[in-house]
Design a protein around this motif. Structure first.
Motif, mmCIF file in Angstrom:
data_model
loop_
_atom_site.group_PDB
_atom_site.id
_atom_site.type_symbol
_atom_site.label_atom_id
_atom_site.label_comp_id
_atom_site.label_asym_id
_atom_site.label_seq_id
_atom_site.Cartn_x
_atom_site.Cartn_y
_atom_site.Cartn_z
ATOM 1 N N GLY A 1 39.246 56.716 103.838
ATOM 2 C CA GLY A 1 39.253 57.543 102.635
ATOM 3 C C GLY A 1 40.336 57.155 101.645
ATOM 4 N N THR A 2 41.511 56.747 102.168
ATOM 5 C CA THR A 2 42.599 56.356 101.264
ATOM 6 C C THR A 2 42.393 54.966 100.679
ATOM 7 N N GLY A 3 41.607 54.135 101.357
ATOM 8 C CA GLY A 3 41.403 52.758 100.905
ATOM 9 C C GLY A 3 42.527 51.826 101.270
ATOM 10 N N LYS A 4 43.640 52.363 101.818
ATOM 11 C CA LYS A 4 44.811 51.531 102.078
ATOM 12 C C LYS A 4 44.581 50.556 103.225
ATOM 13 N N LEU A 5 43.897 51.014 104.287
ATOM 14 C CA LEU A 5 43.727 50.146 105.451
ATOM 15 C C LEU A 5 42.842 48.957 105.117
ATOM 16 N N ALA A 6 41.740 49.190 104.410
ATOM 17 C CA ALA A 6 40.843 48.091 104.059
ATOM 18 C C ALA A 6 41.484 47.158 103.039
ATOM 19 N N ALA A 7 42.307 47.716 102.124
ATOM 20 C CA ALA A 7 42.912 46.907 101.071
ATOM 21 C C ALA A 7 44.070 46.067 101.594
ATOM 22 N N THR A 8 44.875 46.642 102.459
ATOM 23 C CA THR A 8 46.044 45.940 103.002
ATOM 24 C C THR A 8 46.085 46.123 104.514
ATOM 25 N N PRO A 9 45.114 45.548 105.222
ATOM 26 C CA PRO A 9 45.028 45.801 106.663
ATOM 27 C C PRO A 9 46.251 45.338 107.437
ATOM 28 N N LYS A 10 46.820 44.187 107.063
ATOM 29 C CA LYS A 10 47.973 43.679 107.804
ATOM 30 C C LYS A 10 49.152 44.622 107.683
ATOM 31 N N GLY B 1 33.470 52.806 109.948
ATOM 32 C CA GLY B 1 33.975 52.180 111.162
ATOM 33 C C GLY B 1 33.775 50.680 111.169
ATOM 34 N N ARG B 2 32.587 50.240 110.754
ATOM 35 C CA ARG B 2 32.317 48.793 110.705
ATOM 36 C C ARG B 2 33.230 48.103 109.705
ATOM 37 N N ALA B 3 33.435 48.730 108.543
ATOM 38 C CA ALA B 3 34.296 48.120 107.521
ATOM 39 C C ALA B 3 35.736 48.000 108.012
ATOM 40 N N LEU B 4 36.212 49.030 108.701
ATOM 41 C CA LEU B 4 37.575 48.977 109.222
ATOM 42 C C LEU B 4 37.717 47.885 110.273
ATOM 43 N N GLY C 1 43.731 50.002 120.942
ATOM 44 C CA GLY C 1 43.683 51.456 120.883
ATOM 45 C C GLY C 1 43.428 51.947 119.472
ATOM 46 N N PHE C 2 44.074 51.309 118.493
ATOM 47 C CA PHE C 2 43.853 51.634 117.081
ATOM 48 C C PHE C 2 42.389 51.399 116.721
ATOM 49 N N VAL C 3 41.857 50.271 117.147
ATOM 50 C CA VAL C 3 40.472 49.922 116.859
ATOM 51 C C VAL C 3 39.507 50.946 117.476
ATOM 52 N N ARG C 4 39.822 51.449 118.659
ATOM 53 C CA ARG C 4 38.926 52.420 119.300
ATOM 54 C C ARG C 4 38.698 53.637 118.408
ATOM 55 N N THR C 5 39.718 54.030 117.670
ATOM 56 C CA THR C 5 39.572 55.224 116.828
ATOM 57 C C THR C 5 38.554 55.003 115.714
ATOM 58 N N PHE C 6 38.312 53.751 115.327
ATOM 59 C CA PHE C 6 37.343 53.484 114.252
ATOM 60 C C PHE C 6 35.920 53.845 114.672
ATOM 61 N N ALA C 7 35.662 53.884 115.974
ATOM 62 C CA ALA C 7 34.308 54.141 116.466
ATOM 63 C C ALA C 7 33.957 55.622 116.426
ATOM 64 N N VAL C 8 34.925 56.468 116.097
ATOM 65 C CA VAL C 8 34.662 57.896 115.903
ATOM 66 C C VAL C 8 34.459 58.101 114.403
ATOM 67 N N PRO C 9 33.260 58.401 113.949
ATOM 68 C CA PRO C 9 32.998 58.450 112.497
ATOM 69 C C PRO C 9 33.956 59.346 111.722
ATOM 70 N N GLU C 10 34.341 60.485 112.298
ATOM 71 C CA GLU C 10 35.236 61.389 111.570
ATOM 72 C C GLU C 10 36.594 60.734 111.331
ATOM 73 N N ALA D 1 37.166 57.415 111.325
ATOM 74 C CA ALA D 1 36.946 56.279 110.422
ATOM 75 C C ALA D 1 36.882 56.731 108.971
ATOM 76 N N GLU D 2 36.251 57.867 108.733
ATOM 77 C CA GLU D 2 36.161 58.377 107.359
ATOM 78 C C GLU D 2 37.533 58.729 106.811
ATOM 79 N N VAL D 3 38.380 59.342 107.638
ATOM 80 C CA VAL D 3 39.729 59.679 107.198
ATOM 81 C C VAL D 3 40.530 58.418 106.902
ATOM 82 N N LEU D 4 40.455 57.428 107.818
ATOM 83 C CA LEU D 4 41.224 56.192 107.634
ATOM 84 C C LEU D 4 40.751 55.395 106.435
#
Length: 225
Positions: free
Chosen positions: A45-54, A165-168, A29-38, A40-43
């Motif tokens: 934007g902080t850089g936290k999810l890509a930097a520390t995904p776990k 979205g792809r990066a997330l 369900g979390f992953v599904r939200t990445f497919a909505v560009p708006e 994905a941009e918010v998530l």
């Protein structure tokens, strides 16, 4: 033994009856939200999810499971609702996006865990309670099936490829290893991709995995309780 109160059936499913399957469903369900560009941009934007995904994915899961377990009106629930409400105030996050995120976090765990009719009814009641607490319009329809149908319509209109979205997706795909039997953990990204439906694969520009891998992924993740 008396049956659990209606709203407690959802908590029983995700916390006790099939917690591992529910966690996979919540992750999807979390992953599904990445497919909505708006979103994905918010998530991103902080850089936290890509930097520390776990850490970020674990925090999101813990927050939702605590909310489901304690209830929206509990002291712990009210604290989590306040955190979610703060997300709603982020520029670019409108009511429809928040409703979609809440739908994903309700529908996907129940569907992946093959919830019973009573559990599905309880999940729908939980979503209604949470939407009210966040001062959002109620989920579409009184049943979980109607909310799921609205989700699909929303996705048809709003899913689109995006770099964010792809990066997330690539940041979180390895995290599915924790839900796989040990020998398969190193193949987590491939197995996780095999769980995605066509609209998600298109949004992340992923090739369709071969049928044997899709079947093996379903089996591997459904062997968990």
């Amino acid at each position: 033994m008396n049956p659990p109160p209606p709203r407690d059936a959802f908590a029983a499913l995700v916390l006790h009856r099939r917690p591992q399957r529910a966690r996979v469903g919540l992750s999807l369900g979390f992953v599904r939200t990445f497919a909505v560009p708006e979103i994905a941009e918010v998530l991103s934007g902080t850089g936290k999810l890509a930097a520390t995904p776990k850490a970020r994915a674990k925090a999101t899961g813990a927050m939702m499971f605590a909310l489901i377990g304690h209830g929206v009106e509990s002291p712990a629930g009210r604290e989590i609702v306040a955190e979610l409400a703060a997300m709603h105030r982020i520029p670019g996050v409108d009511e429809e996006l928040m409703r979609y995120v809440l739908a994903c976090f309700t529908v996907c765990p129940v569907e992946f865990a093959a919830g019973t009719p009573a559990e599905r009814e309880a999940a729908a009641a939980f979503a209604t309670d949470l939407a009210a607490a966040l001062r959002l319009p109620p989920p579409p329809g009184p049943t979980l099936a109607e909310t799921a149908a609205w989700m699909r319509e929303f996705e048809t209109a709003r899913f689109a490829p995006s770099e964010a979205g792809r990066a997330l997706w690539h940041a979180v795909a390895p995290l599915f290893a924790a839900r796989l039997p040990g020998p398969l953990a190193r193949h987590a990204p491939a197995f996780a991709a095999a769980l995605l439906d066509a609209p998600l694969r298109d949004a992340f520009t992923l090739p369709r995995p071969p049928l044997p891998l899709r079947a093996a992924a379903r089996l591997a993740f459904h062997l968990t309780h």
